[in-house]
Design a protein around this motif. Structure first.
Motif, PDB file in Angstrom:
ATOM      1  N   VAL A 188     -34.273 -48.164  79.624  1.00 17.75           N
ATOM      2  CA  VAL A 188     -34.892 -47.562  78.447  1.00 17.75           C
ATOM      3  C   VAL A 188     -36.338 -48.050  78.455  1.00 17.75           C
ATOM      4  O   VAL A 188     -36.602 -49.258  78.446  1.00 17.75           O
ATOM      5  CB  VAL A 188     -34.192 -47.993  77.137  1.00 17.75           C
ATOM      6  N   LEU A 189     -37.256 -47.106  78.525  1.00 16.25           N
ATOM      7  CA  LEU A 189     -38.677 -47.442  78.598  1.00 16.25           C
ATOM      8  C   LEU A 189     -39.294 -47.581  77.210  1.00 16.25           C
ATOM      9  O   LEU A 189     -38.861 -46.939  76.257  1.00 16.25           O
ATOM     10  CB  LEU A 189     -39.434 -46.360  79.371  1.00 16.25           C
ATOM     11  N   GLU A 249     -31.529 -44.123  75.405  1.00 14.48           N
ATOM     12  CA  GLU A 249     -30.881 -45.280  74.791  1.00 14.48           C
ATOM     13  C   GLU A 249     -29.615 -45.619  75.554  1.00 14.48           C
ATOM     14  O   GLU A 249     -29.011 -44.760  76.194  1.00 14.48           O
ATOM     15  CB  GLU A 249     -30.559 -45.026  73.318  1.00 14.48           C
ATOM     16  N   LEU A 250     -29.235 -46.886  75.490  1.00 16.21           N
ATOM     17  CA  LEU A 250     -28.007 -47.327  76.126  1.00 16.21           C
ATOM     18  C   LEU A 250     -26.840 -47.066  75.174  1.00 16.21           C
ATOM     19  O   LEU A 250     -26.967 -47.306  73.975  1.00 16.21           O
ATOM     20  CB  LEU A 250     -28.080 -48.822  76.438  1.00 16.21           C
ATOM     21  N   PRO A 251     -25.706 -46.571  75.692  1.00 15.33           N
ATOM     22  CA  PRO A 251     -24.542 -46.371  74.811  1.00 15.33           C
ATOM     23  C   PRO A 251     -23.987 -47.728  74.392  1.00 15.33           C
ATOM     24  O   PRO A 251     -23.740 -48.591  75.227  1.00 15.33           O
ATOM     25  CB  PRO A 251     -23.557 -45.603  75.693  1.00 15.33           C
ATOM     26  N   ALA A 263     -35.042 -51.984  77.294  1.00 15.82           N
ATOM     27  CA  ALA A 263     -33.654 -52.394  77.475  1.00 15.82           C
ATOM     28  C   ALA A 263     -33.190 -51.954  78.853  1.00 15.82           C
ATOM     29  O   ALA A 263     -33.687 -50.961  79.399  1.00 15.82           O
ATOM     30  CB  ALA A 263     -32.769 -51.771  76.401  1.00 15.82           C
ATOM     31  N   ALA A 264     -32.236 -52.708  79.405  1.00 16.60           N
ATOM     32  CA  ALA A 264     -31.710 -52.386  80.728  1.00 16.60           C
ATOM     33  C   ALA A 264     -30.238 -52.764  80.801  1.00 16.60           C
ATOM     34  O   ALA A 264     -29.796 -53.717  80.158  1.00 16.60           O
ATOM     35  CB  ALA A 264     -32.484 -53.128  81.812  1.00 16.60           C
ATOM     36  N   GLU A 318     -27.888 -60.977  85.315  1.00 15.82           N
ATOM     37  CA  GLU A 318     -29.105 -61.603  85.833  1.00 15.82           C
ATOM     38  C   GLU A 318     -30.175 -60.553  86.138  1.00 15.82           C
ATOM     39  O   GLU A 318     -31.356 -60.719  85.819  1.00 15.82           O
ATOM     40  CB  GLU A 318     -28.748 -62.388  87.098  1.00 15.82           C
ATOM     41  N   ILE A 319     -29.752 -59.438  86.714  1.00 14.57           N
ATOM     42  CA  ILE A 319     -30.685 -58.371  87.076  1.00 14.57           C
ATOM     43  C   ILE A 319     -31.189 -57.665  85.817  1.00 14.57           C
ATOM     44  O   ILE A 319     -32.384 -57.394  85.676  1.00 14.57           O
ATOM     45  CB  ILE A 319     -30.023 -57.378  88.049  1.00 14.57           C
ATOM     46  N   ALA A 320     -30.287 -57.385  84.882  1.00 20.04           N
ATOM     47  CA  ALA A 320     -30.675 -56.707  83.638  1.00 20.04           C
ATOM     48  C   ALA A 320     -31.677 -57.551  82.844  1.00 20.04           C
ATOM     49  O   ALA A 320     -32.676 -57.026  82.334  1.00 20.04           O
ATOM     50  CB  ALA A 320     -29.451 -56.402  82.794  1.00 20.04           C
ATOM     51  N   GLU A 321     -31.431 -58.854  82.753  1.00 18.02           N
ATOM     52  CA  GLU A 321     -32.351 -59.740  82.028  1.00 18.02           C
ATOM     53  C   GLU A 321     -33.736 -59.731  82.668  1.00 18.02           C
ATOM     54  O   GLU A 321     -34.745 -59.698  81.966  1.00 18.02           O
ATOM     55  CB  GLU A 321     -31.813 -61.164  81.997  1.00 18.02           C
TER      56      GLU A 321
END
Length: 138
Positions: A71-72, A109-111, A51-52, A38-41
């Motif tokens: 990720v900005l 970037e997210l892994p 992206a988060a 919920e927080i990431a969205e």
């Protein structure tokens, strides 16, 4: 072996008992069970965020504190305390205040695994290259 994420225990006779899956999407903070998704969205709705991912980090008082890995986008302002505070406030204004990230980390970037799923277990060891520090927001 296939790592399933299942939690199990072995009794004194050697029998295994499956206890369930270790939840990486539920954070236990200050007596609350908080859904990381919920927080990431919500963070991904912010115009600066591409992206988060959200995880819990150990905290001596809360049990776990909420940490956001961001990720900005190319036109985002420079990462730092100000932007971290803005993102934390963005969450607190739209969700319950106890769901705001207390730590914000900016990464390139997210892994992800081969299927594109974020590997949250690797976030803490993932190099933080856009900002050498996370912003701890207490």
């Amino acid at each position: 072996w296939v790592h399933t994420g299942d939690m199990a225990s072995r009794d004194e006779d050697g029998y295994l008992r499956i206890l369930g899956r270790k939840a990486t999407d539920l954070i236990s903070s200050g007596g609350f069970r908080i859904g990381a998704g919920e927080i990431a969205e919500l963070l991904e709705d912010h115009p600066a965020v591409v992206a988060a991912a959200v995880t819990g980090l150990p905290d001596p008082d809360l049990g776990e504190r909420i940490a956001a890995w961001i990720v900005l986008g190319p036109k985002a302002p420079s990462p730092g305390q100000t932007l971290a505070g803005e993102l934390s406030a963005y969450v607190a204004e739209r969700l319950a205040p106890h769901k705001r990230p207390r730590d914000v980390f900016f990464i390139d970037e997210l892994p992800r695994n081969a299927l594109g799923k974020v590997q949250k277990s690797r976030l803490a060891s993932h190099p933080i290259s856009r900002s050498t520090e996370g912003a701890s927001l207490g």
